[in-house]
Design an enzyme around this catalytic site. Structure first.
Site, PDB file in Angstrom:
ATOM      1  CB  SER A 112      -8.772   0.350   4.508  1.00 52.37           C
ATOM      2  OG  SER A 112      -9.224  -0.889   4.074  1.00 52.37           O
ATOM      3  CD  GLU A 159      -5.847   2.516   2.562  1.00 53.18           C
ATOM      4  OE1 GLU A 159      -6.797   3.207   2.114  1.00 53.18           O
ATOM      5  OE2 GLU A 159      -5.748   1.303   2.417  1.00 53.18           O
ATOM      6  NE  ARG A 194      -3.939  -2.135   0.514  1.00 47.56           N
ATOM      7  CZ  ARG A 194      -3.911  -3.414   0.144  1.00 47.56           C
ATOM      8  NH1 ARG A 194      -2.910  -3.878  -0.597  1.00 47.56           N
ATOM      9  NH2 ARG A 194      -4.881  -4.222   0.499  1.00 47.56           N
TER      10      ARG A 194
HETATM   11  P1  NAP Z   1     -10.706 -10.194   5.192  1.00 41.88           P
HETATM   12  O1  NAP Z   1     -10.836 -11.123   4.051  1.00 41.88           O
HETATM   13  O2  NAP Z   1     -11.674 -10.254   6.323  1.00 41.88           O
HETATM   14  O3  NAP Z   1      -9.234 -10.273   5.802  1.00 41.88           O
HETATM   15  C1  NAP Z   1      -8.821  -9.360   6.833  1.00 41.88           C
HETATM   16  C2  NAP Z   1      -7.411  -8.917   6.561  1.00 41.88           C
HETATM   17  O4  NAP Z   1      -6.557 -10.057   6.609  1.00 41.88           O
HETATM   18  C3  NAP Z   1      -7.252  -8.267   5.218  1.00 41.88           C
HETATM   19  O5  NAP Z   1      -6.975  -6.943   5.443  1.00 41.88           O
HETATM   20  C4  NAP Z   1      -6.137  -9.032   4.528  1.00 41.88           C
HETATM   21  O6  NAP Z   1      -4.993  -8.255   4.241  1.00 41.88           O
HETATM   22  C5  NAP Z   1      -5.697 -10.090   5.514  1.00 41.88           C
HETATM   23  N1  NAP Z   1      -5.799 -11.415   4.868  1.00 41.88           N
HETATM   24  C6  NAP Z   1      -6.880 -12.218   4.810  1.00 41.88           C
HETATM   25  N2  NAP Z   1      -6.590 -13.371   4.181  1.00 41.88           N
HETATM   26  C7  NAP Z   1      -5.297 -13.286   3.811  1.00 41.88           C
HETATM   27  C8  NAP Z   1      -4.415 -14.150   3.099  1.00 41.88           C
HETATM   28  N3  NAP Z   1      -4.827 -15.362   2.664  1.00 41.88           N
HETATM   29  N4  NAP Z   1      -3.154 -13.738   2.892  1.00 41.88           N
HETATM   30  C9  NAP Z   1      -2.735 -12.537   3.323  1.00 41.88           C
HETATM   31  N5  NAP Z   1      -3.513 -11.671   3.987  1.00 41.88           N
HETATM   32  C10 NAP Z   1      -4.782 -12.027   4.236  1.00 41.88           C
HETATM   33  O7  NAP Z   1     -10.556  -8.702   4.647  1.00 41.88           O
HETATM   34  P2  NAP Z   1     -11.610  -7.556   4.394  1.00 41.88           P
HETATM   35  O8  NAP Z   1     -11.355  -6.520   5.400  1.00 41.88           O
HETATM   36  O9  NAP Z   1     -12.979  -8.070   4.152  1.00 41.88           O
HETATM   37  O10 NAP Z   1     -11.016  -7.070   3.009  1.00 41.88           O
HETATM   38  C11 NAP Z   1     -10.930  -7.946   1.919  1.00 41.88           C
HETATM   39  C12 NAP Z   1      -9.927  -7.385   0.907  1.00 41.88           C
HETATM   40  O11 NAP Z   1     -10.353  -6.118   0.405  1.00 41.88           O
HETATM   41  C13 NAP Z   1      -8.570  -7.178   1.528  1.00 41.88           C
HETATM   42  O12 NAP Z   1      -7.600  -7.583   0.612  1.00 41.88           O
HETATM   43  C14 NAP Z   1      -8.521  -5.692   1.782  1.00 41.88           C
HETATM   44  O13 NAP Z   1      -7.212  -5.153   1.700  1.00 41.88           O
HETATM   45  C15 NAP Z   1      -9.365  -5.140   0.657  1.00 41.88           C
HETATM   46  N6  NAP Z   1      -9.977  -3.907   1.096  1.00 41.88           N
HETATM   47  C16 NAP Z   1      -9.368  -2.714   0.783  1.00 41.88           C
HETATM   48  C17 NAP Z   1      -9.932  -1.545   1.236  1.00 41.88           C
HETATM   49  C18 NAP Z   1      -9.319  -0.216   0.946  1.00 41.88           C
HETATM   50  O14 NAP Z   1      -9.979   0.778   1.125  1.00 41.88           O
HETATM   51  N7  NAP Z   1      -8.082  -0.144   0.565  1.00 41.88           N
HETATM   52  C19 NAP Z   1     -11.091  -1.573   1.984  1.00 41.88           C
HETATM   53  C20 NAP Z   1     -11.632  -2.771   2.302  1.00 41.88           C
HETATM   54  C21 NAP Z   1     -11.077  -3.941   1.852  1.00 41.88           C
HETATM   55  P3  NAP Z   1      -4.872  -7.329   2.910  1.00 41.88           P
HETATM   56  O15 NAP Z   1      -5.595  -6.093   3.266  1.00 41.88           O
HETATM   57  O16 NAP Z   1      -3.409  -7.124   2.792  1.00 41.88           O
HETATM   58  O17 NAP Z   1      -5.443  -8.049   1.752  1.00 41.88           O
END
Ligand code: NAP
Length: 325
Positions: A225, A321, A151
């Site tokens: 996020s 972020e 990021r």
């Molecule tokens: P989730 O699937 O509930 O997982 C929670 C966190 O754990 C995520 O932030 C993710 O990191 C990490 N994670 C889960 N499984 C993983 C794996 N197999 N390997 C490595 N890291 C893992 O996450 P969520 O909050 O619902 O979000 C799902 C995805 O959408 C994530 O990738 C998240 O980054 C992305 N997202 C981005 C934003 C934004 O505004 N930038 C907002 C919401 C969600 P990572 O974040 O590194 O993937």
């Protein structure tokens, strides 16, 4: 976040030439500048911006080359990121489909090296073109020049506000998406009985998962996020595991692991709680929603309380972020 003051001037740039002219005019008039795409990942201060906001509306998507393995696509920076994902998926290409429904423009994508469900922009990135504001010239930057990490890129670091990105070129695969996928994504695919993994199947699954967990910024003011996931060193992990056996830990390299910011906030009993008119989202504690806050100060007070609670409980400093102006 529906907060913050006004800008002194706003100008739309629909071509590279208009963009360049906007910067030259602002310099002549000794006005500071700031370029924005969708603005959804930006927090504005109450005093507003005493300068020129340049709205990036430079549009266009073209296929640069196509062979048996790869298709190279160039998208102008004012395109909606999700329209680019939809275009790629419509051509049955793999590489960005898991990043479906991320708000914002193509030009914003490299700035924080956007990522979701195991894909990140850097994975398919080839090159970008940008206007070098100080030196009044257009340049081309390769992956190494951008110094992408989790990021992060030079555009949030040393080169912040030095370049206006005008296009991004991606190298996308013809082969289908390959498992393993993130747990939440795999579970959803299994539930639907999908075992042929196409870019469209992944896009559709991510669309449903995101709409269940994330509020639409067009309806509910939020910046996605609000905190980056915490990157912690190995020695810290050992100590955290001894006090919190169920802590989710994702190894990144030999020395560092990632701990989800949402989990840390939830453990501080803050999920669903309102602070200064800012609500910690029920569906995902890493998202902050503006319920009734009226000033940047409300938001920063809420943010600081959340950061403080996580620091007190885990000795981890969460980082914001969204960018600020
Ligand atoms: P989730 O699937 O509930 O997982 C929670 C966190 O754990 C995520 O932030 C993710 O990191 C990490 N994670 C889960 N499984 C993983 C794996 N197999 N390997 C490595 N890291 C893992 O996450 P969520 O909050 O619902 O979000 C799902 C995805 O959408 C994530 O990738 C998240 O980054 C992305 N997202 C981005 C934003 C934004 O505004 N930038 C907002 C919401 C969600 P990572 O974040 O590194 O993937």
């Amino acid at each position: 976040m529906k907060l913050g003051g006004n800008a002194a001037y706003v100008i739309e740039a629909t071509t590279e030439q208009e963009l360049q002219q906007a910067y030259i005019n602002a310099q002549t008039l000794q006005q500071q500048t700031y370029i924005i795409g969708g603005g959804s990942n930006l927090i504005a201060h109450d005093e507003g911006f005493n300068g020129v906001i340049i709205l990036n509306k430079i549009k266009g998507i073209e296929i640069i080359s196509d062979d048996n393995e790869f298709t190279i696509i160039k998208a102008k920076s004012g395109e909606s990121w999700d329209d680019l994902v939809a275009f790629s998926v419509s051509k049955n290409l793999t590489g960005i489909e898991a990043m479906s429904r991320i708000p914002g423009t193509v030009g914003a994508a490299p700035v924080q090296n956007i990522g979701a469900y195991g894909q990140e922009l850097a994975d398919t990135f080839e090159t970008l073109e940008a206007y070098d504001i100080e030196n009044n010239r257009f340049v081309s930057l390769k992956r190494d020049d951008c110094d992408f990490s989790y990021r992060h890129s030079i555009f949030r670091g040393n080169a912040a506000n030095k370049f206006a990105i005008t296009s991004v070129t991606l190298k996308l695969y013809k082969k289908p998406p390959q498992p393993p996928f993130y747990d939440s994504l795999q579970k959803h695919l299994d539930k639907l009985g999908i075992n042929e993994y196409t870019p469209l199947a992944i896009r559709d699954a991510v669309t449903v998962i995101r709409s269940n967990k994330l509020p639409d910024p067009k309806v509910v003011p939020n910046s996605g996020s609000f905190f980056k996931n915490a990157i912690v060193e190995q020695w810290q992990i050992e100590s955290l595991k001894s006090t919190h056996q169920d802590i989710p830990i994702f190894p990144m390299d030999e020395k560092h692991s990632k701990v989800p910011a949402g989990w840390l906030i939830e453990q501080c009993d803050l999920k669903g709680i309102s602070l200064h008119g800012i609500k910690v989202h029920e569906g995902n504690a890493v998202v902050l929603i503006n319920e009734s806050a009226t000033s940047y100060n409300d938001l920063s007070a809420a943010r600081d309380e959340i950061i403080g609670a996580v620091r007190d409980k885990f000795q981890i400093n969460l980082q914001q972020e969204p960018l600020e102006i």
